[in-house]
Scaffold this active site. Structure first.
Site, PDB file in Angstrom:
ATOM      1  N   CYS A 167     -22.993 -26.603 -62.091  1.00  0.00           N
ATOM      2  CA  CYS A 167     -21.832 -26.164 -61.307  1.00  0.00           C
ATOM      3  C   CYS A 167     -21.325 -24.772 -61.679  1.00  0.00           C
ATOM      4  O   CYS A 167     -21.335 -23.867 -60.847  1.00  0.00           O
ATOM      5  CB  CYS A 167     -20.693 -27.176 -61.457  1.00  0.00           C
ATOM      6  SG  CYS A 167     -21.044 -28.779 -60.713  1.00  0.00           S
ATOM      7  N   PHE A 225     -15.280 -33.481 -57.931  1.00  0.00           N
ATOM      8  CA  PHE A 225     -14.842 -32.923 -59.206  1.00  0.00           C
ATOM      9  C   PHE A 225     -15.355 -33.808 -60.337  1.00  0.00           C
ATOM     10  O   PHE A 225     -14.591 -34.275 -61.197  1.00  0.00           O
ATOM     11  CB  PHE A 225     -13.316 -32.816 -59.250  1.00  0.00           C
ATOM     12  CG  PHE A 225     -12.734 -31.958 -58.157  1.00  0.00           C
ATOM     13  CD1 PHE A 225     -12.731 -30.575 -58.265  1.00  0.00           C
ATOM     14  CD2 PHE A 225     -12.221 -32.532 -57.003  1.00  0.00           C
ATOM     15  CE1 PHE A 225     -12.211 -29.781 -57.252  1.00  0.00           C
ATOM     16  CE2 PHE A 225     -11.690 -31.752 -55.989  1.00  0.00           C
ATOM     17  CZ  PHE A 225     -11.683 -30.371 -56.111  1.00  0.00           C
ATOM     18  N   THR A 268     -20.938 -28.642 -52.668  1.00  0.00           N
ATOM     19  CA  THR A 268     -20.105 -27.469 -52.938  1.00  0.00           C
ATOM     20  C   THR A 268     -20.580 -26.320 -52.055  1.00  0.00           C
ATOM     21  O   THR A 268     -21.716 -25.863 -52.186  1.00  0.00           O
ATOM     22  CB  THR A 268     -20.189 -27.076 -54.419  1.00  0.00           C
ATOM     23  OG1 THR A 268     -19.737 -28.181 -55.216  1.00  0.00           O
ATOM     24  CG2 THR A 268     -19.317 -25.863 -54.706  1.00  0.00           C
ATOM     25  N   VAL A 287     -24.562 -35.983 -57.182  1.00  0.00           N
ATOM     26  CA  VAL A 287     -23.309 -36.237 -56.472  1.00  0.00           C
ATOM     27  C   VAL A 287     -23.454 -37.388 -55.489  1.00  0.00           C
ATOM     28  O   VAL A 287     -22.622 -38.295 -55.427  1.00  0.00           O
ATOM     29  CB  VAL A 287     -22.830 -34.964 -55.739  1.00  0.00           C
ATOM     30  CG1 VAL A 287     -21.619 -35.271 -54.850  1.00  0.00           C
ATOM     31  CG2 VAL A 287     -22.486 -33.879 -56.738  1.00  0.00           C
ATOM     32  N   LEU A 298     -11.043 -25.727 -74.171  1.00  0.00           N
ATOM     33  CA  LEU A 298     -10.729 -24.702 -75.164  1.00  0.00           C
ATOM     34  C   LEU A 298     -11.524 -24.932 -76.440  1.00  0.00           C
ATOM     35  O   LEU A 298     -11.030 -24.717 -77.543  1.00  0.00           O
ATOM     36  CB  LEU A 298      -9.226 -24.687 -75.474  1.00  0.00           C
ATOM     37  CG  LEU A 298      -8.321 -24.109 -74.384  1.00  0.00           C
ATOM     38  CD1 LEU A 298      -6.859 -24.205 -74.811  1.00  0.00           C
ATOM     39  CD2 LEU A 298      -8.674 -22.649 -74.074  1.00  0.00           C
ATOM     40  N   GLY A 349     -22.908 -23.881 -69.075  1.00  0.00           N
ATOM     41  CA  GLY A 349     -24.144 -23.972 -68.294  1.00  0.00           C
ATOM     42  C   GLY A 349     -24.005 -25.105 -67.300  1.00  0.00           C
ATOM     43  O   GLY A 349     -22.904 -25.446 -66.887  1.00  0.00           O
ATOM     44  N   LYS A 354     -12.436 -25.991 -54.612  1.00  0.00           N
ATOM     45  CA  LYS A 354     -13.548 -26.350 -55.498  1.00  0.00           C
ATOM     46  C   LYS A 354     -14.018 -25.153 -56.322  1.00  0.00           C
ATOM     47  O   LYS A 354     -14.166 -25.229 -57.547  1.00  0.00           O
ATOM     48  CB  LYS A 354     -14.705 -26.906 -54.659  1.00  0.00           C
ATOM     49  CG  LYS A 354     -16.018 -27.083 -55.406  1.00  0.00           C
ATOM     50  CD  LYS A 354     -15.930 -28.136 -56.484  1.00  0.00           C
ATOM     51  CE  LYS A 354     -17.305 -28.363 -57.108  1.00  0.00           C
ATOM     52  NZ  LYS A 354     -17.268 -29.413 -58.132  1.00  0.00           N
ATOM     53  N   ALA A 403     -14.627 -23.707 -78.521  1.00  0.00           N
ATOM     54  CA  ALA A 403     -15.566 -22.578 -78.647  1.00  0.00           C
ATOM     55  C   ALA A 403     -16.985 -23.093 -78.816  1.00  0.00           C
ATOM     56  O   ALA A 403     -17.223 -24.139 -79.424  1.00  0.00           O
ATOM     57  CB  ALA A 403     -15.163 -21.715 -79.829  1.00  0.00           C
ATOM     58  N   GLY A 404     -17.935 -22.357 -78.286  1.00  0.00           N
ATOM     59  CA  GLY A 404     -19.328 -22.767 -78.377  1.00  0.00           C
ATOM     60  C   GLY A 404     -20.257 -21.692 -77.850  1.00  0.00           C
ATOM     61  O   GLY A 404     -19.881 -20.512 -77.778  1.00  0.00           O
TER      62      GLY A 404
END
Length: 433
Positions: A263, A152, A122, A11, A253, A260, A207, A255-256
């Site tokens: 964040c 973000f 964060t 960041v 949206l 991970g 956040k 799928a997987g």
């Protein structure tokens, strides 16, 4: 303006480089002397597309510098950003704010005049209050305002996200701080990027709420994918069908094998702990965390099932290790749980990732690391696509089949069409199709 960025990790470095590209004078600070030395030599501590060129350009222009001397960097700064790590605290899941408060105390000792201290890290709700309390106690003689300004940034697309943001959230009720932050972000404001001024606690919560909601979308479509497999539907068509509804949106949206990275895992846990502390349980987020943890292990079992439920003595080629493409980040990557489940089942794992193998070697020492996809697949009984790097999207399936011992492909990212893989002689398994 003169900006100091404390923390030269993901960041801090991206933000500092982008601020300098806007024309501000930026000093990035880090306690890790080897990291600063590497940056002086033009070597990036992280992989982020375009970052090395951005840093080089602004260093040459004299707008971006690096140091280990926080006191010199803070003295005379208009805005001091805290961009240090806030990992999950071992044992309870709370965000570890040790580095934030250490940085705050060092800022207090170094500040020389009116300054705005900005938490870019964060942090849980109320952290800004504590930062302000420390500064007031340590330096009652100096006018310091504390602001929350969450990031973000998507890994792999961080520079574009910083320069063309959906919104800029700034948490403060201090008019002087608002004026300073307007000047900091003036180049974006002129490009009509919306600046949302809110209370500091509201900013801190935005956040966490944003990341928890995106994690929920990912987890939701993964559960729908399981239902699609059970009823004979296609999750990609379902995703398109609901994503075209503007109230839902098509992003996140896909799928997987689960989310991970740096964040979502820690931020969902931190939000849960904050909600518990204030007596307002967040049952949906709690379910998201549990389902995602289960999801990663289930993907390992999916690969084993494709091997006729017997992985002992067999070799699996794992393509992609990082939690997403275009990053070298292995933190909480689905591959960690997937590979461990394969090893526990007695399989041998050969792996390749374009950027993540150096980090992966320390986390998964029992894996054979290869120099390319075809080398990893050589002699393998099955190949599993775990991360959708572009280099895996157009593999020569005929060549892949020729170097493999078995003909099993498990596509956890739905990169390929089933009929194309079948033509190459593979038994093909994907997610939710």
């Amino acid at each position: 303006m003169r900006i100091t960025m404390i923390g030269s990790g993901y960041v801090g470095l991206v933000s500092g480089a982008c601020f300098s590209d806007f024309g501000h004078d930026v000093i990035c600070v880090d306690k890790d002397a080897s990291k600063i030395e590497a940056l002086h030599a033009g070597r990036m501590p992280i992989y982020e597309p375009g970052l090395d060129q951005l840093v080089e350009t602004n260093v040459k222009a004299g707008r971006l510098t690096f140091t280990t001397d926080l006191a010199v960097a803070v003295a005379g700064a208009d805005a001091v950003f805290i961009a240090v790590g806030t990992p999950s605290r071992r044992g309870d899941g709370h965000a570890d704010l040790t580095y934030v408060f250490e940085a705050t105390k060092e800022i207090a000792a170094a500040v020389t005049g009116p300054t705005v201290v900005v938490t870019k890290s964060t942090v849980p709700v109320g952290t800004g209050d504590k930062v302000e309390e420390i500064l007031r106690e340590e330096r009652p003689d100096v006018d310091v305002a504390v602001v929350s300004n969450p990031e973000f940034l998507r890994e792999g697309a961080a520079i574009g996200d910083f320069k063309r943001p959906d919104r800029i959230v700034i948490g403060t009720d201090d008019e002087r701080a608002r004026a300073v932050m307007r000047d900091v972000y003036r180049p974006l404001y002129l490009n009509e990027s919306p600046i949302l001024f809110v209370g500091r606690r509201t900013s801190e919560l935005i956040k966490y709420a944003a990341n928890a909601f995106l994690a929920t979308k990912i987890t939701f479509i993964n559960e729908i994918a399981d239902l699609c497999e059970a009823v004979g539907a296609n999750v990609q068509d379902v995703s398109r069908g609901i994503g075209l509804d503007n109230r839902i949106g098509k992003k996140f949206l896909h799928a997987g094998p689960g989310y991970g990275g740096s964040c979502f895992p820690k931020d969902t846990l931190a939000l849960l702990k904050t909600a518990e502390d204030f007596g307002t349980p967040t049952r949906i987020v709690e379910a998201v965390v549990q389902v995602n943890d289960h999801r990663k292990r289930a993907m390992g079992r999916k690969i084993i099932k494709a091997l006729d439920d017997d992985a002992k003595g067999k070799t699996v080629a794992v393509l992609g290790l990082t939690f997403k493409p275009n990053t070298d980040d292995m933190r909480d990557a689905p591959s960690l749980a997937i590979v461990q489940s394969l090893l526990d089942a007695g399989a041998t794992v050969r792996a390749y990732d374009p950027e993540g193998m150096d980090a992966a070697k320390a986390m998964m020492p029992d894996v054979t690391y290869c120099t390319g996809a075809y080398e990893a697949a050589t002699g393998a009984d099955a190949v599993a696509i775990v991360t959708e790097w572009d280099t895996f999207r157009a593999l020569d399936l005929k060549r892949l089949a020729e170097v493999m011992k078995g003909k099993v492909m498990v596509d956890l990212r739905n990169v390929y069409r089933a009929d194309d893989v079948a033509k190459a002689g593979f038994a093909y398994s994907s997610v939710g199709r």
